[in-house]
Motif scaffolding. Structure first.
Motif, mmCIF file in Angstrom:
data_model
loop_
_atom_site.group_PDB
_atom_site.id
_atom_site.type_symbol
_atom_site.label_atom_id
_atom_site.label_comp_id
_atom_site.label_asym_id
_atom_site.label_seq_id
_atom_site.Cartn_x
_atom_site.Cartn_y
_atom_site.Cartn_z
ATOM 1 N N ASN A 71 33.164 36.604 40.435
ATOM 2 C CA ASN A 71 34.064 37.579 41.041
ATOM 3 C C ASN A 71 34.456 37.214 42.461
ATOM 4 O O ASN A 71 35.531 37.592 42.915
ATOM 5 C CB ASN A 71 33.431 38.973 41.002
ATOM 6 C CG ASN A 71 33.544 39.562 39.627
ATOM 7 O OD1 ASN A 71 34.605 39.996 39.231
ATOM 8 N ND2 ASN A 71 32.457 39.533 38.878
ATOM 9 N N LEU A 72 33.607 36.482 43.160
ATOM 10 C CA LEU A 72 33.952 36.038 44.507
ATOM 11 C C LEU A 72 34.824 34.793 44.488
ATOM 12 O O LEU A 72 35.431 34.442 45.490
ATOM 13 C CB LEU A 72 32.687 35.757 45.312
ATOM 14 C CG LEU A 72 31.817 36.956 45.648
ATOM 15 C CD1 LEU A 72 30.569 36.496 46.388
ATOM 16 C CD2 LEU A 72 32.589 37.965 46.479
ATOM 17 N N GLY A 75 38.632 35.931 44.676
ATOM 18 C CA GLY A 75 38.944 37.014 45.594
ATOM 19 C C GLY A 75 40.069 37.896 45.094
ATOM 20 O O GLY A 75 40.969 38.241 45.832
#
Length: 160
Positions: A71-72, A75
């Motif tokens: 998920n990072l 972004g």
């Protein structure tokens, strides 16, 4: 947006983490099944397995790390409903795969936690059967891998 080379490297790490988490979940189920148990319909009396507990903890930890990294990775910023409807097909697919990644991670973590907690007790216990929760959680780690990879591909493609 993350550098393409770094993003690809992180994507490979997420793939490896999800694969290892899935294998640990399935192995935890196998370790749990080696313990003595008596089963009557949905009720079961069994000895807890410390090996299944440790493997389940490892699968949970790796799935969480893989999910956070996935998920990072891109972004992806949340969009309003109007922006979502006006977005390109690639962007919509990216958001849809992000949604499914969250759902699969939540269900997989829930199954792994239930299966792990069933093996946490220090003595034999009787209650509802927690049969196959660890292996189903492990399988969902593999499904998480597919949707995380699809998310990375669609988010990267829609960004360019």
């Amino acid at each position: 947006m993350v550098n393409k080379g770094v993003g690809l490297f992180v994507c490979v790490i997420v793939i490896v983490l999800d694969i290892i988490a899935g294998i640990l979940g399935v192995k935890a189920e196998a370790a749990q099944n080696q313990e003595k148990h008596l089963r009557l319909w949905l009720f079961e009396c069994k000895e807890p397995s410390q090996e299944a507990f440790r493997l389940g903890c490892g699968a949970i930890l790796l799935l969480i790390v893989a999910h956070v990294l996935a998920n990072l990775l891109n972004g992806c910023t949340p969009c309003s409903q109007d922006e979502t409807h006006k977005a390109s097909l690639g962007r919509q697919l990216s958001l849809l795969s992000l949604f499914f990644t969250w759902v699969i991670a939540a269900v997989g973590l829930g199954l792994l936690v239930i299966g792990m907690k069933a093996n946490h007790k220090s003595n034999a216990s009787c209650g509802l059967s927690h049969h196959r929760f660890l292996s189903m959680g492990g399988i969902l780690c593999f499904v998480h891998l597919l949707f995380s990879t699809f998310y990375y591909v669609t988010a990267t493609a829609s960004a360019h």
